[in-house]
Write a protein that holds these residues in place. Structure first.
Motif, mmCIF file in Angstrom:
data_model
loop_
_atom_site.group_PDB
_atom_site.id
_atom_site.type_symbol
_atom_site.label_atom_id
_atom_site.label_comp_id
_atom_site.label_asym_id
_atom_site.label_seq_id
_atom_site.Cartn_x
_atom_site.Cartn_y
_atom_site.Cartn_z
ATOM 1 N N ASP A 8 -8.058 8.149 5.893
ATOM 2 C CA ASP A 8 -9.269 7.543 5.337
ATOM 3 C C ASP A 8 -9.098 7.182 3.864
ATOM 4 O O ASP A 8 -9.527 6.112 3.422
ATOM 5 C CB ASP A 8 -10.466 8.475 5.521
ATOM 6 N N ALA A 9 -8.454 8.037 3.092
ATOM 7 C CA ALA A 9 -8.214 7.758 1.666
ATOM 8 C C ALA A 9 -7.272 6.575 1.497
ATOM 9 O O ALA A 9 -7.485 5.715 0.625
ATOM 10 C CB ALA A 9 -7.650 8.998 0.970
ATOM 11 N N PHE A 10 -6.235 6.503 2.318
ATOM 12 C CA PHE A 10 -5.287 5.383 2.258
ATOM 13 C C PHE A 10 -5.992 4.067 2.572
ATOM 14 O O PHE A 10 -5.795 3.059 1.895
ATOM 15 C CB PHE A 10 -4.129 5.640 3.223
ATOM 16 N N ILE A 11 -6.837 4.078 3.597
ATOM 17 C CA ILE A 11 -7.577 2.865 3.959
ATOM 18 C C ILE A 11 -8.504 2.460 2.820
ATOM 19 O O ILE A 11 -8.574 1.282 2.449
ATOM 20 C CB ILE A 11 -8.362 3.078 5.267
ATOM 21 N N ALA A 12 -9.211 3.416 2.238
ATOM 22 C CA ALA A 12 -10.143 3.112 1.145
ATOM 23 C C ALA A 12 -9.415 2.488 -0.049
ATOM 24 O O ALA A 12 -9.928 1.563 -0.684
ATOM 25 C CB ALA A 12 -10.881 4.373 0.711
ATOM 26 N N GLN A 13 -8.217 2.961 -0.344
ATOM 27 C CA GLN A 13 -7.457 2.445 -1.491
ATOM 28 C C GLN A 13 -6.751 1.124 -1.202
ATOM 29 O O GLN A 13 -6.579 0.309 -2.099
ATOM 30 C CB GLN A 13 -6.383 3.452 -1.910
ATOM 31 N N THR A 14 -6.328 0.929 0.030
ATOM 32 C CA THR A 14 -5.411 -0.165 0.313
ATOM 33 C C THR A 14 -5.965 -1.229 1.254
ATOM 34 O O THR A 14 -5.667 -2.408 1.084
ATOM 35 C CB THR A 14 -4.112 0.395 0.953
#
Length: 187
Positions: free
Chosen positions: A139-145
């Protein structure tokens, strides 16, 4: 498919590699003689290397290998986004190597982190709950990228697990050994 390698030995009559297997019902199976045997057994490598006749007395049997389970999530793209135009992304800056792979055939984007539990028995993979370990990182990776491209509102469309064998340093192992006077075993 549906078979289990039982043993790999050297055939004393021919000098070739001798592979024995059994079927998933425990009865059917067979034996094959070959010049080369490639063991591509994935998460079951630690077990087969420790039990098969050809390797159990070698350095291969003592390699610190363990199965690892990684959760992959598949997401829809937002309306107007062409999945074929999305890049493959591998983020080495994260502590768990996050990545995304657009899948043109399904129209989905696979997103995963190289994070998951290591365990002793590949057959016990379903007993390992990796969701608390992996979903927050995905979820954090998706939010950033990928927030501009993926439709995250409904969550992932599907989730799958991938299993493979890892070393403690996460290095790859590819090696071969002679088997008899004419055979070769590749792992």
């Amino acid at each position: 498919t549906g078979c289990e390698v039982v043993d790999v030995t050297s055939d004393t009559d021919t000098g070739l590699a001798k592979v024995q297997w059994t079927g998933d019902d425990g009865r059917r199976g067979g034996t094959a003689l070959t010049r080369a045997c490639v063991l591509a057994v994935g998460a079951w490598a630690p077990h087969i290397l420790r039990t098969c006749t050809a390797t159990r007395s070698t350095h291969w049997a003592s390699l610190p290998l363990a199965p690892k389970k990684v959760r992959s999530t598949f997401w829809r793209v937002k309306p107007g986004v062409d999945v074929s135009k999305l890049p493959v992304v591998i983020d080495y800056a994260t502590d768990s190597l996050a990545y995304c792979l657009p899948d043109m055939a399904s129209g989905l984007v696979k997103v995963a982190c190289h994070t998951g539990p290591m365990f002793e028995d590949a057959d016990a993979r379903d007993d390992q709950d990796d969701a608390p370990m992996t979903r927050p990182k995905v979820d954090a990776f998706i939010a950033q990228t990928l927030a501009h491209s993926l439709d995250v509102g409904a969550g992932p469309i599907k989730e799958e697990h991938c299993m493979y064998t890892m070393t403690p340093d996460e290095g790859f192992v590819l090696d071969w050994m002679p088997l008899g006077n004419r055979g070769r075993l590749v792992v």
